[in-house]
Design a protein around this motif. Structure first.
Motif, PDB file in Angstrom:
ATOM      1  N   SER A 175      15.278  -1.687   7.680  1.00  0.00           N
ATOM      2  CA  SER A 175      15.659  -0.434   7.037  1.00  0.00           C
ATOM      3  C   SER A 175      14.417   0.249   6.465  1.00  0.00           C
ATOM      4  O   SER A 175      13.379  -0.406   6.252  1.00  0.00           O
ATOM      5  CB  SER A 175      16.648  -0.708   5.908  1.00  0.00           C
ATOM      6  OG  SER A 175      15.990  -1.414   4.851  1.00  0.00           O
ATOM      7  N   PRO A 176      14.474   1.566   6.189  1.00  0.00           N
ATOM      8  CA  PRO A 176      13.321   2.246   5.588  1.00  0.00           C
ATOM      9  C   PRO A 176      12.850   1.574   4.303  1.00  0.00           C
ATOM     10  O   PRO A 176      11.644   1.441   4.086  1.00  0.00           O
ATOM     11  CB  PRO A 176      13.848   3.661   5.332  1.00  0.00           C
ATOM     12  CG  PRO A 176      14.892   3.859   6.368  1.00  0.00           C
ATOM     13  CD  PRO A 176      15.551   2.514   6.533  1.00  0.00           C
ATOM     14  N   GLN A 177      13.787   1.155   3.475  1.00  0.00           N
ATOM     15  CA  GLN A 177      13.411   0.499   2.226  1.00  0.00           C
ATOM     16  C   GLN A 177      12.665  -0.809   2.491  1.00  0.00           C
ATOM     17  O   GLN A 177      11.642  -1.101   1.853  1.00  0.00           O
ATOM     18  CB  GLN A 177      14.659   0.218   1.376  1.00  0.00           C
ATOM     19  CG  GLN A 177      14.373  -0.461   0.039  1.00  0.00           C
ATOM     20  CD  GLN A 177      13.575   0.396  -0.918  1.00  0.00           C
ATOM     21  OE1 GLN A 177      13.853   1.579  -1.061  1.00  0.00           O
ATOM     22  NE2 GLN A 177      12.575  -0.185  -1.567  1.00  0.00           N
ATOM     23  N   ALA A 178      13.170  -1.587   3.438  1.00  0.00           N
ATOM     24  CA  ALA A 178      12.527  -2.866   3.762  1.00  0.00           C
ATOM     25  C   ALA A 178      11.149  -2.635   4.384  1.00  0.00           C
ATOM     26  O   ALA A 178      10.207  -3.389   4.115  1.00  0.00           O
ATOM     27  CB  ALA A 178      13.419  -3.669   4.707  1.00  0.00           C
ATOM     28  N   ARG A 179      11.037  -1.622   5.188  1.00  0.00           N
ATOM     29  CA  ARG A 179       9.730  -1.310   5.787  1.00  0.00           C
ATOM     30  C   ARG A 179       8.736  -0.870   4.713  1.00  0.00           C
ATOM     31  O   ARG A 179       7.550  -1.214   4.761  1.00  0.00           O
ATOM     32  CB  ARG A 179       9.896  -0.221   6.850  1.00  0.00           C
ATOM     33  CG  ARG A 179      10.638  -0.736   8.082  1.00  0.00           C
ATOM     34  CD  ARG A 179      11.276   0.375   8.889  1.00  0.00           C
ATOM     35  NE  ARG A 179      10.287   1.210   9.564  1.00  0.00           N
ATOM     36  CZ  ARG A 179      10.611   2.227  10.350  1.00  0.00           C
ATOM     37  NH1 ARG A 179      11.896   2.534  10.547  1.00  0.00           N
ATOM     38  NH2 ARG A 179       9.675   2.946  10.938  1.00  0.00           N
TER      39      ARG A 179
ATOM     40  N   GLU B 259       8.838  -1.815   1.596  1.00  0.00           N
ATOM     41  CA  GLU B 259       8.467  -3.028   0.856  1.00  0.00           C
ATOM     42  C   GLU B 259       7.418  -3.840   1.618  1.00  0.00           C
ATOM     43  O   GLU B 259       6.509  -4.426   1.015  1.00  0.00           O
ATOM     44  CB  GLU B 259       9.704  -3.893   0.589  1.00  0.00           C
ATOM     45  CG  GLU B 259      10.722  -3.263  -0.353  1.00  0.00           C
ATOM     46  CD  GLU B 259      10.138  -2.974  -1.730  1.00  0.00           C
ATOM     47  OE1 GLU B 259       9.239  -3.738  -2.161  1.00  0.00           O
ATOM     48  OE2 GLU B 259      10.568  -1.993  -2.368  1.00  0.00           O
ATOM     49  N   ALA B 260       7.536  -3.861   2.932  1.00  0.00           N
ATOM     50  CA  ALA B 260       6.534  -4.561   3.749  1.00  0.00           C
ATOM     51  C   ALA B 260       5.173  -3.892   3.598  1.00  0.00           C
ATOM     52  O   ALA B 260       4.131  -4.557   3.489  1.00  0.00           O
ATOM     53  CB  ALA B 260       6.961  -4.570   5.217  1.00  0.00           C
ATOM     54  N   ALA B 261       5.169  -2.574   3.580  1.00  0.00           N
ATOM     55  CA  ALA B 261       3.912  -1.838   3.391  1.00  0.00           C
ATOM     56  C   ALA B 261       3.326  -2.117   2.012  1.00  0.00           C
ATOM     57  O   ALA B 261       2.109  -2.279   1.861  1.00  0.00           O
ATOM     58  CB  ALA B 261       4.155  -0.339   3.575  1.00  0.00           C
ATOM     59  N   LYS B 262       4.199  -2.182   1.006  1.00  0.00           N
ATOM     60  CA  LYS B 262       3.730  -2.479  -0.354  1.00  0.00           C
ATOM     61  C   LYS B 262       3.106  -3.868  -0.432  1.00  0.00           C
ATOM     62  O   LYS B 262       2.088  -4.072  -1.123  1.00  0.00           O
ATOM     63  CB  LYS B 262       4.883  -2.369  -1.351  1.00  0.00           C
ATOM     64  CG  LYS B 262       5.339  -0.965  -1.627  1.00  0.00           C
ATOM     65  CD  LYS B 262       4.292  -0.162  -2.388  1.00  0.00           C
ATOM     66  CE  LYS B 262       4.175  -0.595  -3.841  1.00  0.00           C
ATOM     67  NZ  LYS B 262       3.238   0.285  -4.592  1.00  0.00           N
ATOM     68  N   ASP B 263       3.688  -4.813   0.245  1.00  0.00           N
ATOM     69  CA  ASP B 263       3.126  -6.169   0.274  1.00  0.00           C
ATOM     70  C   ASP B 263       1.729  -6.153   0.890  1.00  0.00           C
ATOM     71  O   ASP B 263       0.815  -6.839   0.414  1.00  0.00           O
ATOM     72  CB  ASP B 263       4.032  -7.109   1.071  1.00  0.00           C
ATOM     73  CG  ASP B 263       5.318  -7.451   0.326  1.00  0.00           C
ATOM     74  OD1 ASP B 263       5.350  -7.253  -0.904  1.00  0.00           O
ATOM     75  OD2 ASP B 263       6.284  -7.892   0.978  1.00  0.00           O
ATOM     76  N   LEU B 264       1.575  -5.366   1.949  1.00  0.00           N
ATOM     77  CA  LEU B 264       0.265  -5.247   2.586  1.00  0.00           C
ATOM     78  C   LEU B 264      -0.740  -4.575   1.641  1.00  0.00           C
ATOM     79  O   LEU B 264      -1.899  -4.981   1.564  1.00  0.00           O
ATOM     80  CB  LEU B 264       0.378  -4.450   3.884  1.00  0.00           C
ATOM     81  CG  LEU B 264       1.130  -5.155   5.026  1.00  0.00           C
ATOM     82  CD1 LEU B 264       1.404  -4.176   6.162  1.00  0.00           C
ATOM     83  CD2 LEU B 264       0.329  -6.350   5.541  1.00  0.00           C
ATOM     84  N   LEU B 265      -0.286  -3.553   0.917  1.00  0.00           N
ATOM     85  CA  LEU B 265      -1.159  -2.894  -0.064  1.00  0.00           C
ATOM     86  C   LEU B 265      -1.609  -3.872  -1.135  1.00  0.00           C
ATOM     87  O   LEU B 265      -2.784  -3.927  -1.506  1.00  0.00           O
ATOM     88  CB  LEU B 265      -0.430  -1.716  -0.715  1.00  0.00           C
ATOM     89  CG  LEU B 265      -0.328  -0.412   0.071  1.00  0.00           C
ATOM     90  CD1 LEU B 265       0.500   0.599  -0.706  1.00  0.00           C
ATOM     91  CD2 LEU B 265      -1.717   0.153   0.341  1.00  0.00           C
ATOM     92  N   ASN B 266      -0.662  -4.640  -1.638  1.00  0.00           N
ATOM     93  CA  ASN B 266      -0.984  -5.614  -2.690  1.00  0.00           C
ATOM     94  C   ASN B 266      -1.924  -6.699  -2.187  1.00  0.00           C
ATOM     95  O   ASN B 266      -2.670  -7.294  -2.978  1.00  0.00           O
ATOM     96  CB  ASN B 266       0.301  -6.243  -3.233  1.00  0.00           C
ATOM     97  CG  ASN B 266       1.158  -5.244  -3.987  1.00  0.00           C
ATOM     98  OD1 ASN B 266       0.647  -4.261  -4.539  1.00  0.00           O
ATOM     99  ND2 ASN B 266       2.466  -5.471  -4.016  1.00  0.00           N
ATOM    100  N   SER B 267      -1.891  -6.945  -0.885  1.00  0.00           N
ATOM    101  CA  SER B 267      -2.796  -7.924  -0.272  1.00  0.00           C
ATOM    102  C   SER B 267      -4.104  -7.287   0.187  1.00  0.00           C
ATOM    103  O   SER B 267      -4.924  -7.953   0.818  1.00  0.00           O
ATOM    104  CB  SER B 267      -2.107  -8.591   0.924  1.00  0.00           C
ATOM    105  OG  SER B 267      -0.929  -9.265   0.520  1.00  0.00           O
ATOM    106  N   LYS B 268      -4.268  -6.007  -0.119  1.00  0.00           N
ATOM    107  CA  LYS B 268      -5.470  -5.230   0.231  1.00  0.00           C
ATOM    108  C   LYS B 268      -5.675  -5.107   1.738  1.00  0.00           C
ATOM    109  O   LYS B 268      -6.796  -4.944   2.214  1.00  0.00           O
ATOM    110  CB  LYS B 268      -6.717  -5.836  -0.425  1.00  0.00           C
ATOM    111  CG  LYS B 268      -6.637  -5.859  -1.946  1.00  0.00           C
ATOM    112  CD  LYS B 268      -7.905  -6.409  -2.576  1.00  0.00           C
ATOM    113  CE  LYS B 268      -7.801  -6.388  -4.099  1.00  0.00           C
ATOM    114  NZ  LYS B 268      -9.020  -6.901  -4.755  1.00  0.00           N
ATOM    115  N   LEU B 269      -4.575  -5.162   2.465  1.00  0.00           N
ATOM    116  CA  LEU B 269      -4.614  -4.954   3.917  1.00  0.00           C
ATOM    117  C   LEU B 269      -4.260  -3.487   4.164  1.00  0.00           C
ATOM    118  O   LEU B 269      -3.191  -3.146   4.684  1.00  0.00           O
ATOM    119  CB  LEU B 269      -3.640  -5.902   4.615  1.00  0.00           C
ATOM    120  CG  LEU B 269      -3.942  -7.392   4.414  1.00  0.00           C
ATOM    121  CD1 LEU B 269      -2.822  -8.262   4.973  1.00  0.00           C
ATOM    122  CD2 LEU B 269      -5.274  -7.759   5.068  1.00  0.00           C
TER     123      LEU B 269
END
Length: 249
Positions: free
Chosen positions: A36-40, A42-52
């Motif tokens: 879903s857009p929300q889940a996607r 959240e996946a992007a946020k996880d990548l941001l937090n991991s500095k990816l």
């Protein structure tokens, strides 16, 4: 002599890196495409937090393109701008920031967006800032640095209660000192060429526009020397008096 074997090897590495980056982006989109857009998001946020950041940009760009008016659209845009800044993609970040400001004049996070614009311009200008006179793109780099100074000043004036104010103030000082330092480099260059009048002109510019920078004393020292070389004792004495006043105590 140019080592053509090395050049071919380097070219191969560049092409391979580009190919891997493209594969990574495609893989990232494929991995979250059924979410879903929300889940996607959240996946992007996880990548941001991991500095990816580049991987996050892939997802955020896709979300923005597919859902430009969805409930997440503004937050996606904010995170995308930040990711572009952190990944050094300044030429992409600035248009995104300007577009956001234009379309969202009353957004509650405009203080951050204006501050971010300053950060982008600062990095764009100062990372490429030429330490020594003679580089062809120095004026362009300086223009970005001046833009950064204006961005930080605008943010402080419009949003005095923002949490970013103190950092913006310190960055303004840094930008100011670097701009003044550049003028000193030019003045020193003119001194080395015995262009004393031109050197004085640059130093006067420092005193007029960068009087709060750490370049004032060096500028006055150059002026004293230039007036001495020009055989202008009265002007030299005036510059020495101002220099003494700036170094007293």
């Amino acid at each position: 002599m140019l080592n053509f074997k090395f050049v071919r090897h380097l070219s191969f590495i560049v092409l391979l890196s580009s190919a891997l980056a493209a594969c990574s982006s495609n893989d990232e989109l494929e991995r979250v495409s059924d979410l879903s857009p929300q889940a996607r998001y959240e996946a992007a946020k996880d990548l941001l937090n991991s500095k990816l950041y580049n991987r996050a940009i892939t997802i955020l760009n896709d979300l923005e393109n597919q859902f430009p008016y969805g409930p997440l659209s503004r937050q996606v845009q904010l995170d995308l701008m930040f990711a572009l800044y952190k990944s050094g993609r300044y030429e992409e970040a600035l248009p995104a920031i300007d577009r956001f400001i234009k379309l969202n004049p009353n957004h509650p996070r405009l203080d951050f967006v204006t501050y971010l614009r300053g950060l982008v311009n600062m990095e764009k200008g100062l990372n490429a800032f030429q330490e020594f006179f003679g580089m062809s793109n120095a004026d362009k780099d300086l223009e970005a640095a001046r833009e950064a100074f204006g961005d930080f000043k605008r943010m402080i004036n419009r949003y005095p209660e923002s949490v970013h104010v103190e950092d913006a103030k310190s960055r303004m000082v840094e930008v100011l000192n670097r701009l003044a330092k550049y003028e000193l480099h030019i003045a020193e260059y003119y001194m080395s060429r015995s262009a004393y009048v031109a050197a004085v002109s640059r130093c006067k510019y420092v005193l007029e526009y960068y009087k709060d920078s750490n370049a004032v004393v060096p500028a006055l020292e150059i002026m004293v020397e230039a007036y001495d070389k020009l055989g202008l004792p009265e002007l030299k004495a005036e510059a020495e008096a101002v220099l003494a006043a700036n170094t007293a105590g």
